[in-house]
Design a protein around this motif. Structure first.
Motif, PDB file in Angstrom:
ATOM      1  N   TYR A  40       0.855  -1.190   0.000  1.00  0.00           N
ATOM      2  CA  TYR A  40       0.000   0.000   0.000  1.00  0.00           C
ATOM      3  C   TYR A  40       0.893   1.243   0.000  1.00  0.00           C
ATOM      4  CZ  TYR A  40      -4.070  -2.821   1.442  1.00  0.00           C
ATOM      5  OH  TYR A  40      -5.095  -3.737   1.511  1.00  0.00           O
ATOM      6  N   THR A 106      -8.144  -3.747   6.732  1.00  0.00           N
ATOM      7  CA  THR A 106      -9.405  -3.003   6.773  1.00  0.00           C
ATOM      8  C   THR A 106      -9.126  -1.513   6.905  1.00  0.00           C
ATOM      9  OG1 THR A 106     -10.600  -4.852   7.780  1.00  0.00           O
ATOM     10  CG2 THR A 106     -11.571  -2.671   8.023  1.00  0.00           C
ATOM     11  N   ALA A 107      -8.214  -1.150   7.786  1.00  0.00           N
ATOM     12  CA  ALA A 107      -7.861   0.265   7.966  1.00  0.00           C
ATOM     13  C   ALA A 107      -7.139   0.811   6.744  1.00  0.00           C
ATOM     14  CB  ALA A 107      -7.012   0.435   9.217  1.00  0.00           C
ATOM     15  N   SER A 109      -7.280  -0.147   3.615  1.00  0.00           N
ATOM     16  CA  SER A 109      -8.069  -0.125   2.385  1.00  0.00           C
ATOM     17  C   SER A 109      -9.281   0.796   2.461  1.00  0.00           C
ATOM     18  CB  SER A 109      -8.522  -1.549   2.031  1.00  0.00           C
ATOM     19  OG  SER A 109      -9.345  -2.080   3.059  1.00  0.00           O
ATOM     20  N   ALA A 110      -9.479   1.473   3.588  1.00  0.00           N
ATOM     21  CA  ALA A 110     -10.582   2.426   3.720  1.00  0.00           C
ATOM     22  C   ALA A 110     -10.332   3.649   2.846  1.00  0.00           C
ATOM     23  CB  ALA A 110     -10.728   2.838   5.181  1.00  0.00           C
ATOM     24  N   THR A 112     -10.017   6.705   3.631  1.00  0.00           N
ATOM     25  CA  THR A 112      -8.974   7.488   4.298  1.00  0.00           C
ATOM     26  C   THR A 112      -8.494   6.703   5.513  1.00  0.00           C
ATOM     27  OG1 THR A 112      -9.845   9.633   3.622  1.00  0.00           O
ATOM     28  CG2 THR A 112      -8.465   9.609   5.585  1.00  0.00           C
ATOM     29  N   THR A 113      -7.191   6.724   5.746  1.00  0.00           N
ATOM     30  CA  THR A 113      -6.613   6.051   6.904  1.00  0.00           C
ATOM     31  C   THR A 113      -6.004   7.085   7.840  1.00  0.00           C
ATOM     32  OG1 THR A 113      -6.087   4.114   5.565  1.00  0.00           O
ATOM     33  CG2 THR A 113      -4.994   4.296   7.703  1.00  0.00           C
ATOM     34  N   HIS A 147     -14.344   2.569   9.847  1.00  0.00           N
ATOM     35  CA  HIS A 147     -14.332   1.263   9.186  1.00  0.00           C
ATOM     36  C   HIS A 147     -13.640   0.272  10.127  1.00  0.00           C
ATOM     37  CE1 HIS A 147     -15.112   2.604   4.822  1.00  0.00           C
ATOM     38  NE2 HIS A 147     -15.302   3.665   5.596  1.00  0.00           N
ATOM     39  N   CYS A 150     -10.178  -0.933  13.895  1.00  0.00           N
ATOM     40  CA  CYS A 150      -8.885  -0.254  13.820  1.00  0.00           C
ATOM     41  C   CYS A 150      -7.826  -1.191  14.412  1.00  0.00           C
ATOM     42  CB  CYS A 150      -8.937   1.072  14.567  1.00  0.00           C
ATOM     43  SG  CYS A 150      -9.266   0.948  16.328  1.00  0.00           S
ATOM     44  N   GLY A 167      -9.469   3.244   9.788  1.00  0.00           N
ATOM     45  CA  GLY A 167     -10.113   3.537   8.523  1.00  0.00           C
ATOM     46  C   GLY A 167     -11.324   4.432   8.726  1.00  0.00           C
ATOM     47  N   TRP A 168     -11.465   5.447   7.860  1.00  0.00           N
ATOM     48  CA  TRP A 168     -12.585   6.392   7.929  1.00  0.00           C
ATOM     49  C   TRP A 168     -13.160   6.619   6.536  1.00  0.00           C
ATOM     50  CZ3 TRP A 168     -14.374   7.987  12.572  1.00  0.00           C
ATOM     51  CH2 TRP A 168     -13.511   7.943  13.673  1.00  0.00           C
ATOM     52  N   HIS A 202      -3.412  11.861   8.004  1.00  0.00           N
ATOM     53  CA  HIS A 202      -4.342  11.042   7.217  1.00  0.00           C
ATOM     54  C   HIS A 202      -3.740  10.790   5.835  1.00  0.00           C
ATOM     55  CE1 HIS A 202      -6.889  13.130  10.180  1.00  0.00           C
ATOM     56  NE2 HIS A 202      -7.611  12.038  10.163  1.00  0.00           N
TER      57      HIS A 202
END
Length: 208
Positions: A40, A106-107, A109-110, A112-113, A147, A150, A167-168, A202
């Motif tokens: 990532y 999960t965090a 791939s959200a 915004t992290t 998301h 965390c 994740g947001w 972020h």
């Protein structure tokens, strides 16, 4: 759990203009490397996109260590150098390995992290900081726009440094969530600020 190689970098102009093309030579190498799961990358939202973050998920730390010992490793350095601003590499990138207690994807791939770092204050107990982050995580996972789950964990290289990834929907959703639960958030954040120096940024990560 897998281990995450987490890098904070001063980004090159090439990366700022075309992140996907800049990372491709490095990704091409890592995809052929035993134990490398996922890559990532993303520019930091705060600032003028001169900061970036890379998260490489490995099956184990030893898989990455084996690559660093391999005679071909200079090729990795050359490919990684395409992401970095000119100058001494050690000044342009920091590297930590973190074993998160839950899956980090999960965090990452959200949309915004949130990347929060907690540097333990002198004389502090890492177990106290870990417990406080666990309480914070419960609050965050129940928040609107989050998301879950965390994830958090300490750096292998710097034992007093903890990372929290959340994740947001967006950074605005993160700020709105904190504002909508001021009393609850203040109790936890005050506890954490007594234990550690806190920094929050972020990034919208892309999976390569």
């Amino acid at each position: 759990m897998p281990i995450v190689e987490f890098l904070t970098i001063n980004t090159s102009e090439a990366y700022i203009k075309d992140p996907a093309s800049s990372v491709q030579p490095l990704v091409d190498i890592l995809k052929k490397t035993d134990g490398c799961i996922t890559f990532y990358h993303g520019a930091q939202e705060e600032g003028e996109k001169t900061k970036g973050h890379v998260a490489i998920i490995w099956e184990t730390y030893e898989h990455h260590a084996a690559l660093m010992r391999d005679p071909s490793y200079p090729l990795v350095g050359e490919a990684f150098g395409l992401l970095l601003a000119p100058g001494i590499p050690q000044e342009n990138a920091s590297m930590d390995h973190i074993t998160f207690l839950v899956d980090s994807e999960t965090a990452l791939s959200a949309p915004t992290t949130e990347i929060a770092t907690f540097t333990l204050k002198e004389g502090g107990d890492p177990q106290d900081l870990d417990a406080a982050l666990g309480d914070l995580a419960k609050s965050i996972d129940a928040a609107d726009g989050a998301h879950p789950p965390c994830c958090w964990g300490s750096s292998r290289e710097r034992g007093g440094l903890f990372f929290l990834l959340v994740g947001w929907d967006s950074s605005k959703a993160h700020i709105a969530s904190a504002s909508s639960r001021p009393a609850e958030v203040k109790v936890v954040t005050d506890r954490l600020r007594n234990l550690a120096d806190v920094a929050v940024v972020h990034t919208a990560f892309s999976k390569a």
